[in-house]
Design a protein around this motif. Structure first.
Motif, short mmCIF file in Angstrom:
data_model
loop_
_atom_site.label_atom_id
_atom_site.label_comp_id
_atom_site.label_asym_id
_atom_site.label_seq_id
_atom_site.Cartn_x
_atom_site.Cartn_y
_atom_site.Cartn_z
N THR A 164 0.83 -1.21 0.00
CA THR A 164 0.00 0.00 0.00
C THR A 164 0.86 1.25 0.00
O THR A 164 0.59 2.22 -0.74
N GLU A 165 1.91 1.25 0.82
CA GLU A 165 2.80 2.42 0.85
C GLU A 165 3.50 2.59 -0.49
O GLU A 165 3.68 3.72 -0.98
N ALA A 166 3.92 1.47 -1.09
CA ALA A 166 4.56 1.56 -2.41
C ALA A 166 3.58 2.11 -3.45
O ALA A 166 3.96 2.92 -4.30
N ALA A 167 2.32 1.68 -3.38
CA ALA A 167 1.32 2.19 -4.31
C ALA A 167 1.09 3.68 -4.11
O ALA A 167 0.97 4.45 -5.07
N ARG A 168 1.02 4.11 -2.86
CA ARG A 168 0.84 5.55 -2.58
C ARG A 168 2.03 6.36 -3.07
O ARG A 168 1.86 7.46 -3.64
N LYS A 169 3.22 5.84 -2.88
CA LYS A 169 4.41 6.54 -3.36
C LYS A 169 4.38 6.65 -4.87
O LYS A 169 4.68 7.72 -5.44
N PHE A 170 4.00 5.57 -5.55
CA PHE A 170 3.90 5.61 -7.01
C PHE A 170 2.84 6.63 -7.46
O PHE A 170 3.06 7.39 -8.41
N LEU A 171 1.69 6.64 -6.78
CA LEU A 171 0.65 7.60 -7.14
C LEU A 171 1.11 9.04 -6.93
O LEU A 171 0.81 9.92 -7.74
N ASP A 172 1.85 9.30 -5.85
CA ASP A 172 2.36 10.65 -5.61
C ASP A 172 3.30 11.07 -6.73
O ASP A 172 3.25 12.23 -7.20
N GLU A 173 4.15 10.17 -7.15
CA GLU A 173 5.07 10.50 -8.25
C GLU A 173 4.31 10.79 -9.53
O GLU A 173 4.62 11.76 -10.25
N GLN A 174 3.30 9.97 -9.83
CA GLN A 174 2.52 10.20 -11.04
C GLN A 174 1.72 11.50 -10.96
O GLN A 174 1.59 12.22 -11.95
N ILE A 175 1.21 11.82 -9.77
CA ILE A 175 0.45 13.07 -9.62
C ILE A 175 1.36 14.27 -9.84
O ILE A 175 0.97 15.25 -10.50
N ARG A 393 -5.51 8.11 -5.05
CA ARG A 393 -4.62 8.29 -3.90
C ARG A 393 -5.42 8.48 -2.62
O ARG A 393 -5.08 7.91 -1.57
N GLU A 394 -6.49 9.27 -2.69
CA GLU A 394 -7.33 9.43 -1.51
C GLU A 394 -7.98 8.12 -1.12
O GLU A 394 -8.10 7.80 0.08
N SER A 395 -8.39 7.36 -2.11
CA SER A 395 -8.99 6.06 -1.82
C SER A 395 -7.97 5.13 -1.16
O SER A 395 -8.29 4.41 -0.20
N ALA A 396 -6.73 5.16 -1.66
CA ALA A 396 -5.68 4.32 -1.05
C ALA A 396 -5.37 4.78 0.37
O ALA A 396 -5.15 3.95 1.27
N SER A 397 -5.38 6.09 0.61
CA SER A 397 -5.12 6.60 1.96
C SER A 397 -6.22 6.16 2.92
O SER A 397 -5.95 5.71 4.04
N MET A 398 -7.47 6.29 2.49
CA MET A 398 -8.57 5.85 3.34
C MET A 398 -8.51 4.34 3.57
O MET A 398 -8.80 3.86 4.68
N GLY A 399 -8.12 3.59 2.51
CA GLY A 399 -8.00 2.14 2.68
C GLY A 399 -6.93 1.77 3.67
O GLY A 399 -7.08 0.84 4.47
N SER A 400 -5.79 2.51 3.64
CA SER A 400 -4.72 2.24 4.61
C SER A 400 -5.17 2.54 6.03
O SER A 400 -4.90 1.78 6.96
N GLU A 401 -5.88 3.68 6.20
CA GLU A 401 -6.39 4.00 7.53
C GLU A 401 -7.41 2.95 7.99
O GLU A 401 -7.45 2.59 9.18
#
Length: 519
Positions: A164-175, A393-401
């Motif tokens: 999940t953290e790797a996915a969020r990092k990838f999404l931040d880079e793409q954003i 990214r917001e969905s992934a953040s909520m999923g992590s929480e």
């Protein structure tokens, strides 16, 4: 078929001649295999059961809002990949299995043994996992199972969180990358609009629609100009050619063409008010009736004022022309007409210039529109991808929480426990197998010996083997002494065979009685 039977008979007779070698081999193999089974160390099995509760009230509530991984599948994959070399080495340190290890080869051998002995079984329907391990010492087996349970519980989907953290990092880079693309696209679009500011139409209209609109406005303005010029010319003719007749008769009470500003302004206000009320009320409404009464009184007052001015003009003819209100009103109307004509001429000129400019730009408009469409398309694609990435990214953040709040719950149903009795080796099963092994070894040795040193039992076999003509055969006639020796030999062989089987049977009985006594 006869040939096969003859060959089989020949092989069996050859093996029968080596029967004593076979019985010796059977005894040797039997004693050795029994000794091996008896000296095998007892192994005790330790086991524990873990229940993984992957259900949470938050998951159905957050369905469609967050990215929810398949927790059951992750737990199952975790159980399958739990017995790995790093985890086994950690387990060896936790269970003190490496205290007597002195070399790397011994450590590797112990790790391989532990990996092959550890078992994790699960029931997919109930999410219950059973961890088992066998060892010669029950306490050590229990420690190993306890250590593996700790590793299993402490892991708690840590790898999934790393994903999940790797996915969020990838999404931040793409954003960030799409933010840069959006800024560049907005800059190009801004530069294009500034460069082609004059060719941009209002309200998204295209070039030909603008030309049609400007052409319509131009024709309307020309028509209004002609009407204004006709009205102005009529006023001029009336002022220049018919001034004496401008003074109306005193007896006439018409107020047409006469302007009294203070009364006219009040009449205009009341008339507009009346029009507004007639849109909402009927003719019998009190406000409508009152307004009409006021309008009538003002018109009567204006008529009286006009009559008074006409009488004053007749009593003083020298100033009738100069102070004639009708003539003054005509001059004012003429001035207004001139101003209106001038304004309409300016409007016609402006619309004509606009039409000519749009007509000149018609050849360049398709290229401009194509470039603008391309810029808009690139911008829309980048904006759409950017918004989708932000949403994910917001969905992934909520999923992590949500995973932190409603993670899978590991519950230890049965704590690690070692069996009081050894579960291996199963000597009741292995001892009969050693008997079968001894008999198989005896048969194999006798067959091999008969093939190494073959014996011919009939003339046909000898003739086929040497390829020479056979003149005849000499039969052996056994006397009574030879027959007695053969019978005694057969009895001894049968006794040897039965004693082998009897020894195995006695051993099984003794083992059974020993196990019953120890129980």
């Amino acid at each position: 078929m006869d040939e096969l039977l003859r060959q089989a008979t020949t092989v069996l007779r050859g093996m029968w001649r080596r029967r004593w070698l076979a019985i010796v081999v059977a005894w040797v193999v039997g004693v050795a295999s029994v000794a091996a089974v008896l000296i095998m160390p007892d192994k005790y099995e330790a086991s524990a059961r873990v229940f993984v509760d992957s259900q949470s009230i938050l998951r159905p509530l957050m369905s469609g809002l967050v990215t929810q991984p398949n927790v059951d599948q992750q737990v199952m994959m975790l159980s399958r990949t739990l017995i790995t070399r790093p985890n086994v080495e950690k387990l060896m340190r936790m269970a003190d299995l490496d205290l007597k290890i002195e070399s790397k080869a011994d450590r590797d051998a112990l790790a391989e043994t532990v990996m092959s002995t550890l078992k994790i079984n699960n029931t997919t329907r109930d999410n219950i996992y059973t961890i088992t391990y066998r060892d010669t010492e029950p306490e050590r087996a229990k420690r190993v199972v306890q250590s593996l349970v700790s590793i299993f519980v402490e892991s708690n989907l840590g790898d999934a969180r790393k994903d999940t953290e790797a996915a969020r990092k990838f999404l931040d880079e793409q954003i960030k990358a799409y933010e840069k693309k959006l800024e560049e696209a907005e800059a190009r679009l801004k530069e294009f609009k500034l460069r082609n500011l004059s060719s941009q139409g209002p309200e998204g209209k295209d070039h030909f629609a603008q030309m049609s609109q400007v052409s319509t406005q131009l024709e309307q303005s020309r028509l209004e100009l002609r009407e204004a010029e006709q009205s102005r010319d009529a006023l001029k003719r009336e002022l220049l050619g018919e001034e004496p007749s401008l003074l109306p008769d005193v007896g006439r009470e018409s107020t047409v063409g006469v302007s009294i500003p203070e009364i006219d302004s009040r009449l205009d206000a009341l008339q507009r008010n009346l029009d507004g009320m007639l849109q909402r009320f009927t003719d019998r409404h009190p406000d409508v009736v009152s307004t009409r009464r006021l309008i009538k009184e003002l018109e009567e007052r204006k008529r009286e004022e006009v009559v008074a001015r006409r009488k004053a003009a007749l009593s003083n003819p020298t100033t009738s022309v100069s102070v004639n209100p009708v003539q003054q009103q005509l001059k004012i109307s003429l001035s207004e007409g001139e101003a209106n004509v001038a304004a309409l001429r300016a409007r016609v000129a402006e619309y004509q210039a606009r039409y000519e400019r749009l007509k000149a730009e018609a050849t360049q408009k398709p290229q401009i529109e194509a470039e603008f469409a391309q810029l808009n398309r690139d911008y829309d694609i980048n904006k759409k991808n950017y918004e989708q990435l932000v949403q994910r990214r917001e969905s992934a953040s909520m999923g992590s929480e949500m995973d932190n709040t409603a993670a899978a719950d590991f519950r230890l149903i049965d704590p690690p426990r070692a069996s009081p009795k050894p579960v291996a080796p199963n000597r009741f099963l292995l001892l009969p197998l050693t008997l079968l092994l001894a008999l198989a070894a005896a048969v194999a040795v006798s067959f091999a010996a008969s093939q190494i040193r073959p014996v011919f039992f009939d003339s046909r076999s000898l003739r086929d083997a040497c390829g020479l003509p056979l003149l005849g055969t000499v039969s052996l006639l056994a006397d009574e002494a030879r027959k007695r020796r053969e019978r005694k030999d057969l009895v001894r062989f049968a006794a040897a065979c039965f004693s082998l089987v009897g020894v195995y049977g006695a051993g099984l009985v003794a083992l059974f009685l020993l196990s019953v006594r120890t129980a």
